[in-house]
Design an enzyme around this catalytic site. Structure first.
Site, mmCIF file in Angstrom:
data_model
loop_
_atom_site.group_PDB
_atom_site.id
_atom_site.type_symbol
_atom_site.label_atom_id
_atom_site.label_comp_id
_atom_site.label_asym_id
_atom_site.label_seq_id
_atom_site.Cartn_x
_atom_site.Cartn_y
_atom_site.Cartn_z
ATOM 1 N N VAL A 175 7.496 2.253 4.054
ATOM 2 C CA VAL A 175 8.435 1.619 3.126
ATOM 3 C C VAL A 175 7.915 1.728 1.693
ATOM 4 O O VAL A 175 8.687 2.021 0.768
ATOM 5 C CB VAL A 175 8.707 0.145 3.518
ATOM 6 C CG1 VAL A 175 9.624 -0.525 2.503
ATOM 7 C CG2 VAL A 175 9.311 0.065 4.915
ATOM 8 N N CYS A 176 6.628 1.545 1.493
ATOM 9 C CA CYS A 176 6.048 1.639 0.141
ATOM 10 C C CYS A 176 6.185 3.057 -0.406
ATOM 11 O O CYS A 176 6.509 3.251 -1.588
ATOM 12 C CB CYS A 176 4.584 1.234 0.165
ATOM 13 S SG CYS A 176 4.297 -0.450 0.756
ATOM 14 N N ASP A 177 5.964 4.039 0.445
ATOM 15 C CA ASP A 177 6.134 5.443 0.086
ATOM 16 C C ASP A 177 7.580 5.679 -0.348
ATOM 17 O O ASP A 177 7.836 6.222 -1.429
ATOM 18 C CB ASP A 177 5.759 6.300 1.302
ATOM 19 C CG ASP A 177 5.987 7.785 1.101
ATOM 20 O OD1 ASP A 177 7.158 8.216 0.971
ATOM 21 O OD2 ASP A 177 4.989 8.531 1.113
ATOM 22 N N SER A 185 0.840 -1.194 0.000
ATOM 23 C CA SER A 185 0.000 0.000 0.000
ATOM 24 C C SER A 185 0.874 1.242 0.000
ATOM 25 O O SER A 185 1.806 1.351 0.804
ATOM 26 C CB SER A 185 -0.916 0.028 1.230
ATOM 27 O OG SER A 185 -1.630 1.253 1.268
#
Length: 172
Positions: free
Chosen positions: A64-66, A59
């Site tokens: 971490v995804c950002d 997501s």
């Protein structure tokens, strides 16, 4: 019924079940149908003739995804027009567009696997327990062969950015 791979990945130490095959270097990249928005889909053929770096994240609204998506957006300028960077998540297209606008993401194309998780199952990243896609990186050459793959064993860790970028640079 799709193949299930148990305990090949974890989230904060807790085992996960990934649905789908473990793809390897040299495999033909499976086709996919991902949503650009609610009405428009994208497939592998839409990126024919280009090197494709597919960054899979659970997501965009997580740390971490950002960071992963921002990093590949920064790297995009140095890779040239022969390369397309796709970020795949199960976030709704509205959420992806909102996040990209707020984050200033302009070189990475976000695509959503929310409808039927067909990408997740074809690429072996669909998490049975969470109905999210597990963090992974795929580099696919101009002929749709997989040139690099990284399935992270721990969902909350960063991928090897340098290795992924190096794999792309070998192809252009």
């Amino acid at each position: 019924m799709a193949q299930e791979r148990k305990e090949v990945a974890t989230f904060k130490g807790n085992p996960l079940t990934l649905v789908g095959p473990e793809l390897k270097v040299g495999d033909q990249a499976p086709d996919f149908k991902l949503q650009k928005n609610l009405l428009e889909a994208a497939t592998l053929q839409d990126f024919a003739g280009k090197v494709k770096l597919i960054s899979v994240v659970p997501s965009l609204d997580t740390g971490v995804c950002d960071a992963q998506t921002r990093r590949f957006n920064q790297e995009a300028d140095s890779l040239g027009d022969q390369v397309v960077i796709l970020t795949v998540s199960v976030d709704l297209p509205f959420a992806q567009a909102r996040w990209c606008g707020a984050a200033g993401i302009d070189r990475v194309l976000t695509l959503s696997d929310y409808k039927d998780h067909s990408f997740g199952e074809a690429y072996g990243v669909f998490i049975k327990e969470f109905h999210l896609d597990h963090r992974a990186i795929f580099v696919i050459d101009q002929n749709d062969k997989i040139a690099y793959v990284e399935y992270l064993s721990e969902m909350s860790e960063h991928p090897d950015y340098e290795q992924a970028i190096a794999a792309v640079k070998k192809l252009v």
